[in-house]
Scaffold this motif. Structure first.
Motif, short mmCIF file in Angstrom:
data_model
loop_
_atom_site.label_atom_id
_atom_site.label_comp_id
_atom_site.label_asym_id
_atom_site.label_seq_id
_atom_site.Cartn_x
_atom_site.Cartn_y
_atom_site.Cartn_z
N LEU A 186 0.90 -1.21 0.13
CA LEU A 186 -0.08 0.07 -0.05
C LEU A 186 1.07 1.34 -0.02
O LEU A 186 0.57 2.39 -0.58
N ALA A 187 2.15 1.17 0.92
CA ALA A 187 3.05 2.44 0.66
C ALA A 187 3.32 2.83 -0.81
O ALA A 187 3.41 3.87 -1.16
N VAL A 188 3.88 1.67 -1.60
CA VAL A 188 4.39 1.88 -2.80
C VAL A 188 3.38 2.45 -3.71
O VAL A 188 3.60 3.33 -4.60
N ILE A 189 2.14 1.68 -3.77
CA ILE A 189 0.80 2.17 -4.32
C ILE A 189 0.67 3.55 -4.20
O ILE A 189 0.58 4.50 -4.96
N GLY A 190 0.42 3.79 -3.04
CA GLY A 190 0.36 5.35 -2.46
C GLY A 190 1.48 6.34 -2.91
O GLY A 190 0.95 7.42 -3.31
N ALA A 191 2.47 5.89 -2.65
CA ALA A 191 3.72 6.98 -3.17
C ALA A 191 3.69 7.20 -4.58
O ALA A 191 3.85 8.17 -5.00
N SER A 192 3.39 6.16 -5.37
CA SER A 192 3.38 6.14 -6.91
C SER A 192 2.42 7.17 -6.99
O SER A 192 2.71 7.89 -7.98
N TYR A 193 1.22 6.83 -6.65
CA TYR A 193 0.13 7.88 -7.07
C TYR A 193 0.23 9.15 -6.71
O TYR A 193 0.19 10.20 -7.59
N LEU A 194 0.69 9.50 -5.56
CA LEU A 194 0.92 10.87 -5.01
C LEU A 194 1.98 11.57 -5.84
O LEU A 194 2.07 12.58 -6.26
N ILE A 195 3.10 11.11 -5.92
CA ILE A 195 4.53 11.42 -6.72
C ILE A 195 3.86 11.56 -8.05
O ILE A 195 4.28 12.57 -8.82
N LEU A 196 3.33 10.57 -8.81
CA LEU A 196 3.25 10.83 -10.17
C LEU A 196 2.01 11.64 -10.47
O LEU A 196 2.03 12.40 -11.66
N ASN A 197 1.25 11.76 -9.51
CA ASN A 197 -0.08 12.67 -9.83
C ASN A 197 0.37 14.01 -9.73
O ASN A 197 -0.19 14.91 -10.48
N ASN A 198 1.07 14.34 -8.69
CA ASN A 198 1.94 15.61 -8.36
C ASN A 198 2.48 16.12 -9.53
O ASN A 198 2.38 17.14 -10.16
N ARG A 199 3.49 15.13 -10.33
CA ARG A 199 4.19 15.53 -11.45
C ARG A 199 3.37 15.99 -12.75
O ARG A 199 3.40 16.81 -13.54
N LYS A 200 1.89 15.17 -12.87
CA LYS A 200 1.19 15.28 -13.75
C LYS A 200 0.46 16.75 -13.63
O LYS A 200 0.47 17.52 -14.61
N SER A 201 0.24 17.11 -12.54
CA SER A 201 -0.21 18.38 -12.25
C SER A 201 0.43 19.47 -12.49
O SER A 201 0.25 20.62 -13.09
N LYS A 202 1.68 19.35 -12.24
CA LYS A 202 2.75 20.39 -12.30
C LYS A 202 3.10 20.84 -14.01
O LYS A 202 2.80 21.84 -14.37
N ILE A 203 2.86 19.52 -14.72
CA ILE A 203 3.11 19.60 -16.03
C ILE A 203 1.66 20.22 -16.70
O ILE A 203 1.78 21.10 -17.39
N LYS A 204 0.65 19.76 -16.20
CA LYS A 204 -0.66 20.38 -16.77
C LYS A 204 -0.65 22.08 -16.61
O LYS A 204 -1.01 22.76 -17.53
N TYR A 205 -0.08 22.52 -15.51
CA TYR A 205 0.01 24.08 -15.29
C TYR A 205 1.34 24.78 -15.59
O TYR A 205 1.51 25.62 -15.28
N ASP A 206 2.30 23.82 -16.47
CA ASP A 206 3.50 24.59 -17.02
C ASP A 206 4.31 24.90 -15.81
O ASP A 206 5.14 25.99 -16.01
N ILE A 207 4.41 24.03 -14.66
CA ILE A 207 5.26 24.48 -13.64
C ILE A 207 6.65 23.28 -13.73
O ILE A 207 6.18 22.30 -14.23
N GLU A 208 7.56 23.91 -13.67
CA GLU A 208 8.77 23.12 -13.93
C GLU A 208 8.82 21.81 -13.06
O GLU A 208 8.54 21.99 -11.86
N VAL A 209 9.20 20.82 -13.41
CA VAL A 209 9.31 19.52 -12.88
C VAL A 209 10.66 18.98 -12.72
O VAL A 209 11.43 19.28 -13.77
N LYS A 210 11.09 18.11 -11.82
CA LYS A 210 12.40 17.32 -12.08
C LYS A 210 12.09 16.17 -12.72
O LYS A 210 11.02 15.74 -13.21
N SER A 211 13.18 15.81 -13.23
CA SER A 211 13.23 14.24 -14.14
C SER A 211 12.46 13.42 -13.71
O SER A 211 12.19 13.04 -12.51
N MET A 212 12.00 12.56 -14.82
CA MET A 212 11.24 11.29 -14.16
C MET A 212 12.28 10.39 -13.33
O MET A 212 11.68 9.68 -12.50
N THR A 213 13.23 10.33 -13.59
CA THR A 213 14.50 9.51 -12.98
C THR A 213 14.29 9.58 -11.47
O THR A 213 14.33 8.67 -10.72
N TYR A 214 14.31 11.04 -11.23
CA TYR A 214 14.15 11.55 -9.85
C TYR A 214 12.91 10.94 -8.92
O TYR A 214 13.16 10.61 -7.91
N ASP A 215 11.88 11.07 -9.79
CA ASP A 215 10.49 10.33 -9.18
C ASP A 215 10.60 8.87 -8.97
O ASP A 215 10.25 8.40 -7.97
#
Length: 389
Positions: A184-213
């Motif tokens: 559950l921790a891995v699933i939850g972390a994956s959702y939060l991290i990737l969803n946060n990345r998706k939201s930032k990209i949507k609003y043209d906010i700078e994101v760190k590399s996918m490797t970092y996430d």
């Protein structure tokens, strides 16, 4: 010969690794590992035994839960010096309800949690609606709550608790359930991290590399599995630590994914701007202090359950450990920054120092000196980093 695509992937990977090594959280985690290695050497290997690590995480849960609430107060740009006395008073009340008045575990817990909200709201009311400095209000409450605890217990230890209440602080999760938590921790972390990345990209906010996430997700998975393997090798995952992690997940979600959480950061960053933008600053201050009171009640119940007693000395200086945990974890005392995860890592540092020095039979006065110096250095680093900006 390398293609342009392979060069780009290599560059992205290097950027991800650089971001990780430059992260403040990485620095704190490296420092924690260094502390563990030092105490392992000084205690002849006893520090890293599964029994001691289980005890360490059980001890950490009290400071961790208090730090989770404290970090919201610090993000607001406020402080609470009464948190330790609140914890002690509520833990004492829980013991009185259970031992002297004969209440079973559930009504004892419910009544104590309600009182926790009320005590937190008391502080919040004077700060938000009477415009009194949080330092003065909570200093007064620190003295008053400790006095009430001594008065209602007549200075006596209230013990022993009933088996159902004691079990909350002294029992463990079944091994299979602990492994399910890793998934559950891995699933939850994956959702939060990737969803946060998706939201930032949507609003043209700078994101760190996918490797970092991806490396963050892997790190969370590996560390979670290692923790469960270690704890299951002794008796299992302690219930207090499980409660701490559940509360951390809930409040991380509130801080990062809700309007309320964003407004807390906004108020801490610039209170006047937040007020002018229509945010009800007073209401948010009241809610945050009530929330800290609730978490102090949880911590008080767990401490009394772990000790199998309500003590007049319970919670002394706990607010200092909680504040230090938040600052070590990256929260700024000027407000506007901080995180629940950072507060937990800071709590792990403080608990590790307490545990290691106790194993070495270090005199109490040295423990206070060391923790005081650590808090001083953490604040100095925070101020220095802001001056450079």
């Amino acid at each position: 010969m390398q293609t342009s695509k392979s060069i780009d992937l290599k560059k992205e990977k290097n950027l991800g690794l650089n971001a990780i090594f430059k992260s403040k959280m990485t620095t704190i985690l490296i420092a924690t590992v260094a502390i563990w290695i030092l105490f392992t050497v000084l205690t002849g290997g006893n520090f890293l035994t599964t029994r001691n690590l289980s005890n360490l995480f059980r001890q950490m849960s009290i400071t961790g839960i208090l730090a989770i609430g404290m970090v919201f107060v610090i993000i607001l740009g406020e402080i609470d010096l009464s948190a330790g006395s609140t914890l002690g008073l509520l833990g004492g009340i829980a013991a009185i309800l259970n031992v002297w008045l004969g209440f079973s575990a559930i009504p004892t817990i419910v009544i104590t949690l309600i009182l926790g909200i009320m005590l937190g709201a008391w502080n919040g009311y004077w700060i938000a609606f009477r415009n009194m400095p949080s330092f003065i209000v909570t200093l007064a409450s620190m003295l008053a709550f400790r006095g009430i605890l001594i008065g209602i217990t007549n200075g006596n230890t209230v013990a022993p608790l009933t088996a159902d209440l004691k079990a909350i602080g002294q029992t463990y999760l079944p091994p299979a359930f602990a492994y399910a938590l890793v998934v559950l921790a891995v699933i939850g972390a994956s959702y939060l991290i990737l969803n946060n990345r998706k939201s930032k990209i949507k609003y043209d906010i700078e994101v760190k590399s996918m490797t970092y996430d991806v490396l963050k997700i892997i790190g969370i998975g590996v560390s979670s599995l290692a923790l469960v393997l270690i704890l299951n090798d002794y008796q299992g995952f302690p219930i207090p630590a499980f409660i701490m992690l559940v509360l951390a997940l809930i409040l991380t979600f509130i801080a990062t994914k809700t309007i309320f959480g964003r407004r807390i950061y906004g108020i801490g960053g610039n209170r006047d701007a937040a007020r002018l933008s229509g945010i009800n600053v007073k209401k948010h201050i009241l809610v945050v202090y009530s929330m800290l009171g609730l978490l102090a009640a949880v911590a008080g119940i767990l401490l009394s359950a772990r000790l199998n007693a309500g003590s007049v000395a319970a919670g002394q200086n706990a607010e200092m450990d909680a504040i230090a945990s938040c600052v070590i974890g990256g929260a700024s005392l000027s407000g506007g920054s901080g995180s629940v995860v950072g507060a937990l890592v800071g709590a792990l540092v403080m608990a590790s120092i307490d545990n290691g020095m106790s194993m070495m039979n270090t005199p109490t006065f040295w423990q206070y000196i060391v923790k005081g110096l650590i808090l001083l250095m953490a604040v100095w680093i925070d101020i220095s980093s802001k001056n450079k900006e």
